[in-house]
Design a protein around this motif. Structure first.
Motif, short mmCIF file in Angstrom:
data_model
loop_
_atom_site.label_atom_id
_atom_site.label_comp_id
_atom_site.label_asym_id
_atom_site.label_seq_id
_atom_site.Cartn_x
_atom_site.Cartn_y
_atom_site.Cartn_z
N ALA A 12 -0.68 -3.23 -12.26
CA ALA A 12 -1.85 -2.58 -11.65
C ALA A 12 -1.59 -2.02 -10.26
CB ALA A 12 -3.02 -3.59 -11.58
N SER A 13 -0.53 -2.51 -9.59
CA SER A 13 -0.30 -2.10 -8.21
C SER A 13 0.13 -0.65 -8.12
CB SER A 13 0.76 -2.98 -7.56
OG SER A 13 1.03 -2.54 -6.24
N ARG A 14 -0.31 0.00 -7.03
CA ARG A 14 0.05 1.40 -6.79
C ARG A 14 0.83 1.57 -5.48
NH1 ARG A 14 -5.51 4.04 -6.66
NH2 ARG A 14 -4.29 5.87 -6.02
N GLY A 15 1.16 0.46 -4.78
CA GLY A 15 1.93 0.59 -3.55
C GLY A 15 1.65 -0.52 -2.55
N ILE A 16 1.46 -0.13 -1.29
CA ILE A 16 1.20 -1.08 -0.21
C ILE A 16 -0.29 -1.05 0.12
CG2 ILE A 16 1.68 -1.68 2.20
CD1 ILE A 16 4.40 -0.36 1.90
N TYR A 17 -0.88 -2.24 0.19
CA TYR A 17 -2.32 -2.37 0.43
C TYR A 17 -2.57 -2.89 1.85
CZ TYR A 17 -2.93 -1.59 -4.52
OH TYR A 17 -2.91 -1.02 -5.78
N GLN A 18 -3.64 -2.39 2.45
CA GLN A 18 -4.03 -2.83 3.79
C GLN A 18 -5.31 -3.66 3.69
OE1 GLN A 18 -5.09 0.23 6.68
NE2 GLN A 18 -4.16 -0.97 8.32
N LEU A 19 -5.32 -4.76 4.44
CA LEU A 19 -6.48 -5.62 4.49
C LEU A 19 -6.74 -5.97 5.95
CD1 LEU A 19 -4.34 -6.72 2.06
CD2 LEU A 19 -6.39 -7.97 1.42
N SER A 20 -7.93 -6.49 6.22
CA SER A 20 -8.28 -6.99 7.54
C SER A 20 -8.49 -8.50 7.43
CB SER A 20 -9.55 -6.31 8.05
OG SER A 20 -9.93 -6.85 9.30
N PHE A 21 -7.92 -9.24 8.38
CA PHE A 21 -8.07 -10.70 8.37
C PHE A 21 -8.87 -11.14 9.58
CE2 PHE A 21 -6.41 -15.02 9.38
CZ PHE A 21 -6.95 -15.67 8.26
N ASP A 22 -9.98 -11.83 9.32
CA ASP A 22 -10.84 -12.38 10.37
C ASP A 22 -10.32 -13.77 10.71
OD1 ASP A 22 -12.84 -13.62 11.87
OD2 ASP A 22 -14.46 -12.55 10.86
N SER A 23 -9.66 -13.91 11.87
CA SER A 23 -9.03 -15.17 12.20
C SER A 23 -10.01 -16.21 12.74
CB SER A 23 -7.90 -14.94 13.21
OG SER A 23 -8.39 -14.32 14.38
N GLN A 24 -11.27 -15.81 12.95
CA GLN A 24 -12.29 -16.81 13.29
C GLN A 24 -12.86 -17.45 12.03
OE1 GLN A 24 -15.04 -14.62 15.92
NE2 GLN A 24 -14.26 -15.88 17.61
N GLN A 38 -8.30 -10.19 -4.14
CA GLN A 38 -7.32 -9.74 -5.12
C GLN A 38 -6.39 -8.68 -4.52
OE1 GLN A 38 -7.24 -10.83 -8.70
NE2 GLN A 38 -8.26 -12.44 -7.52
N VAL A 39 -5.09 -8.85 -4.71
CA VAL A 39 -4.08 -7.84 -4.40
C VAL A 39 -3.05 -7.90 -5.52
CG1 VAL A 39 -2.35 -6.98 -2.78
CG2 VAL A 39 -4.40 -8.11 -1.92
N PRO A 40 -2.77 -6.78 -6.19
CA PRO A 40 -1.89 -6.85 -7.37
C PRO A 40 -0.42 -7.00 -7.02
CG PRO A 40 -2.62 -4.59 -7.00
CD PRO A 40 -3.36 -5.44 -6.02
N GLU A 41 0.26 -7.90 -7.72
CA GLU A 41 1.72 -8.03 -7.74
C GLU A 41 2.34 -8.23 -6.36
OE1 GLU A 41 3.60 -5.33 -10.87
OE2 GLU A 41 1.75 -4.25 -10.47
#
Length: 339
Positions: free
Chosen positions: A14-26, A329-332
């Protein structure tokens, strides 16, 4: 604090490349993933001090490295490709302005010079050869090309049970300095150096599911200790994968694919002895990579087969990890970086 996260991996399903996410460290919470770079096979990547993303990449007939400008919406700056499979590993040296790749499939380590426009030019190519005792070790399979604290190049060769050290000249040319043999059938994969003891390194071995404590001096290694990563009686298939040090260098962390766990150790004051602290299940399938976040308070673990990301809380006083969630969810996923 919101942190940027990149996760990439195989693009076989299902993956198409590199995915960007935001992480809330609080809150310890990831945002949903958004595709940042459409790319085939970004199983490993790294980021330079100038915010250039260097990722392994493959096409139908070639493999190599692609460079992207993070500050200009992941603009593609250029690619260097060669016939054959893509590398398994990539590392950037900002100090030396070099990029190293290790190609597991064809036994080649490439050295590239970073140009003024952040693109790469090949300066040297190391072709490894040989084999070892297990069927998987029928040929040379370098899995990492990493700079030592004294600026030598160290290569872990899964296929020949060797850790090789090379001298680097200012032109990006390598010359073999020393070869160290690990126990047969171990398959050395990745290596990290102790930031407080630069003469000590820790090597994770994929097929034996062990960590080797190594002493290092001027390009030469010797074995000090060996530690198992699996509980007694576990007989199912397992391959050890990633190895990381805690931000304060007091604890060592490793991942198991198959047992699906992270195993942690407390490092002794002299750096040579490890005390096993914890084996924690990652609540997902096939944790190839993991990383501490920018605050050093969390460990995030993508899973290649279950296509999710586990968030673990890190206790800097004890070294213990606590499961928080894995609902994104993040594929592969096989590689994760914060920036």
């Amino acid at each position: 604090m919101k942190e940027h996260v990149l996760i990439g991996g195989y693009t076989k399903q299902a993956s198409r490349g590199i995915y960007q996410l935001s992480f809330d460290s609080q809150q310890g919470q990831l945002s949903p993933a958004q595709l940042a770079v459409s790319l085939e096979g970004p199983t490993y990547f790294t980021i330079s001090n100038t915010n250039i993303l260097y990722s392994v990449v493959k096409t139908k007939t070639q493999g190599g490295v692609a460079a992207f400008d993070l500050e200009h919406n992941f603009q593609l700056l250029g690619q260097v490709l060669q016939p054959g499979p893509a590398p398994a590993y990539i590392e950037v040296s900002d100090k030396k302005q070099l990029v190293f790749t290790a190609n597991f499939h064809n036994g080649i380590v490439n050295i590239y010079r970073i140009q003024a426009d952040s693109t790469l030019t090949l300066t040297d190519q190391i072709q490894l050869s040989g084999h070892s005792v297990l069927p998987e070790q029928e040929a040379a399979h370098p899995h990492i090309a990493h700079l030592t604290p004294d600026d030598k190049l160290v290569i872990c060769d899964y296929g020949t049970d060797s850790i090789l050290t090379y001298d680097l000249n200012p032109n990006g040319k390598a010359q073999l300095h020393a070869t160290f043999k690990v126990p047969a059938g171990s398959a050395p994969r990745h290596i990290v150096f102790n930031g407080q003891h630069p003469d000590i390194a820790y090597c994770i071995c994929e097929l034996s599911s062990t960590v080797l404590v190594l002493q290092y001096h001027e390009g030469y290694f010797s074995l000090a200790n060996t530690y198992a990563l699996l509980p007694a009686g576990f007989e199912e298939p397992n391959t050890a994968a990633a190895i990381r040090l805690s931000p304060d260098q007091k604890y060592l962390y490793t991942s198991n694919r198959g047992h699906n766990s992270l195993v942690s150790f407390k490092i002794s004051a002299n750096g040579l002895d490890l005390e096993q602290l914890q084996t924690i299940k990652t609540q997902g399938d096939f944790p190839r990579d993991f990383q501490f976040d920018l605050t050093g308070n969390y460990v995030l673990v993508p899973h290649q087969k279950s296509n999710d990301v586990t968030v673990l809380k890190y206790n800097a006083l004890t070294g213990y990890l606590t499961f928080l969630n894995n609902d994104v969810q993040v594929p592969e996923g096989t590689c994760i970086l914060f920036y």
